[in-house]
Design an enzyme around this catalytic site. Structure first.
Site, PDB file in Angstrom:
ATOM      1  N   ASP A 222       0.879  -1.165  -0.165  1.00  0.00           N
ATOM      2  CA  ASP A 222      -0.040   0.061   0.001  1.00  0.00           C
ATOM      3  C   ASP A 222       0.915   1.158  -0.087  1.00  0.00           C
ATOM      4  OD1 ASP A 222      -2.736   0.128  -0.276  1.00  0.00           O
ATOM      5  OD2 ASP A 222      -3.104   0.774   1.883  1.00  0.00           O
TER       6      ASP A 222
ATOM      7  N   ASP B  62      -8.526  -3.187   1.703  1.00  0.00           N
ATOM      8  CA  ASP B  62      -8.591  -2.441   2.984  1.00  0.00           C
ATOM      9  C   ASP B  62      -9.635  -3.035   4.092  1.00  0.00           C
ATOM     10  OD1 ASP B  62      -6.662  -0.636   1.928  1.00  0.00           O
ATOM     11  OD2 ASP B  62      -8.194   0.852   1.339  1.00  0.00           O
TER      12      ASP B  62
END
Length: 516
Positions: A358, A411
């Protein structure tokens, strides 16, 4: 550290007194503050700068005798200038000296660029606002001005965003609720499988079946290698999306999303409805190419396909986010039901790799690709679509700027794998909610996601890698509690509490009864 916010600015155009297109720009860190309400914004004539870059005084001089040493070439007009050849502050100073009321600087790219002053420019004295516009907005304004028969004017105002948007609250609830539902379903299935295994072991003392063969049908346990490979494959897929991003590629993603959404929605509905229609869920029919399928699955499947097709057809409409969220949530819950993290070691490797993934693709990729690959892909740039479908989204209903609050599937899905594992462990270990790990892992995830939204607002809406905040809270809480309670070794390796074999318990209880 203090953060100076970059205010977005609405540029409302008028042609011959009739309201026309509206564009969005970003205000500079220097110059005067732009009014926040449209009714207080002045309607000023728009004109092109001459020279276009506004790096030198204008060629035409109108009424130079009115004010000494002042050239009123623009006399209260808003001027439109091209970016480049000199500093932003130089353009603003020249525009103000020439009598302009504001300056619109057209970028040489489609994206917006923050306008700042150099560190050595400490004595600036600019009293007009400066606004950066994207390249396509500048082209549209220039086209309006080229029509000499029309008088073009603009209003500049910057509505204030609410401190907390309702969309972010609902998105937080959706993310937490999705993991909550998926975790309980996963733990329920694991407990039923364990009970079935215990029953079989009690009935057959001599012939003990393999634990993985009992009640584990359709469950996929990932290992450390597959956890690392997942991030590598995800990175490859992200680069492919970035390079091939186009209308047809988004169409392909929509088809794939619909297939996954149909499977997820069907699985969730069948599991839910089978509680009430038990007979239909346990009665099967053979279907060519598919094998034995329950009557309930056969009844639900057409509805799921119709739902996905309707969403795909109307996905550009204002209400389409509802269908996208339903399909997305069903898909995430189904994946969390099928894919399991067997122990905390695998969960740690998976989330650590996802954490680095990420950060790299949101921040570091800017150095290699000159833009954030993750943000470009999420927005669906160059595709003509409003982002890729692999997102949960809610419209910012009370935000004057509109748009959507979004969260990627990863997420929710990746931390969800570890949180679901924590509840399975708690139930198999017969731990209470407070004495277990699920409650605290769930709380840590929710708090990490909340911090993500705080960071997003502090960064003035610039994309943030959610796992940067979620992973340390979730994983750190789990590891710390495990170490403190003395369960870390079992959590790290076995992933389930040690339980005596049921047939041994049965024999032991018989011996106790005989002694009595």
């Amino acid at each position: 550290m203090m953060w100076i916010m970059h205010a977005f600015v609405k540029v409302q155009t008028w042609i011959d007194g009739i309201e026309n297109e509206e564009f969005v720009g970003v205000g500079a860190r220097f110059g005067t503050t732009i009014v926040s309400k449209e009714k207080k914004a002045q309607n000023d004539h728009l004109t092109l700068a001459d020279p276009r870059d506004c790096c030198s005084m204008p060629k035409k001089k109108v009424f130079p005798f009115l004010l000494p040493n002042t050239f009123n070439a623009y006399s209260g007009d808003v001027i439109m200038v091209d970016r480049g050849h000199c500093k932003f502050t130089t353009k603003a100073n020249i525009a103000e000296a020439a009598g302009a009321s504001a300056v619109l600087i057209v970028n040489n790219q489609k994206e917006l660029y923050k306008m700042v002053c150099d560190p050595d420019e400490t004595d600036l004295d600019i009293h007009i606002p400066a606004v950066m516009l994207p390249q396509d907005a500048g082209a549209s304004l220039e086209k309006m001005l080229m029509n000499s028969s029309s008088a073009v004017s603009v209003q500049l105002y910057s509505p204030r965003r609410p401190l907390v948007d309702v969309a972010e609250v609902f998105l937080w609830l959706m993310a937490v609720g999705t993991i909550l539902c998926a975790s309980y379903w996963s733990a329920w299935s694991a407990r039923e499988a364990a009970m079935e295994q215990d029953k079989l072991l009690k009935d057959s003392v001599d012939e003990i079946p393999n634990a993985k063969d009992v009640g584990g049908s359709g469950i996929v346990d990932i290992n450390t290698v597959s956890a690392v490979l997942f991030v590598v494959i995800a990175s490859f897929f992200l680069v492919v999306l970035y390079k091939l991003m186009s209308y047809w590629f988004i169409e392909l993603l929509v088809v794939l999303f619909c297939i996954g959404g149909v499977e997820g929605l069907q699985t969730c509905l069948v599991a839910l409805l089978s509680r009430w229609f038990k007979h239909a869920g346990e009665s099967f029919i053979k279907v060519p190419f598919f094998g034995a399928i329950s009557y309930l699955t056969l009844a639900v499947f057409p509805f799921c396909v119709t739902f996905a097709v309707i969403w795909a057809v109307y996905r550009k409409d204002s209400f389409a986010w509802i269908g996208q969220d339903i399909l997305g949530i069903a898909l995430i819950i189904t994946v969390l039901q099928i894919v399991h993290v067997p122990n905390l070691k695998v969960g740690t490797v998976l989330l650590s790799c996802a954490f680095l993934y990420d950060i790299f693709w949101v921040f570091v990729s800017k150095k290699l690709f000159h833009e954030s690959v993750m943000i470009v892909v999420a927005r669906g740039d160059k595709s003509g679509e409003d982002g890729i479908p692999m997102l949960l989204k809610i419209p910012r209903m009370f935000d004057p700027w509109g748009g959507f609050s979004i969260i990627g599937f990863g997420d929710i899905l990746l931390p969800g794998l570890v949180i679901a594992f924590s509840l399975r462990y708690d139930w198999l270990a017969n731990k209470s909610l407070r004495a277990g790990y699920f409650l605290w892992a769930m709380f840590a995830y929710g708090f990490g996601l909340l911090i993500t939204y705080v960071a997003l607002n502090l960064m003035d809406g610039h994309g943030q890698p959610a796992l940067l905040y979620i992973v340390p809270f979730t994983l750190g809480t789990f590891l710390t509690l495990g170490k403190k309670r003395g369960d870390l070794k079992v959590l790290w390796t076995r992933g389930e509490p040690e339980r005596p074999c049921p047939h041994v318990q049965f024999q032991h209880s018989q011996e106790l009864n005989e002694e009595k």
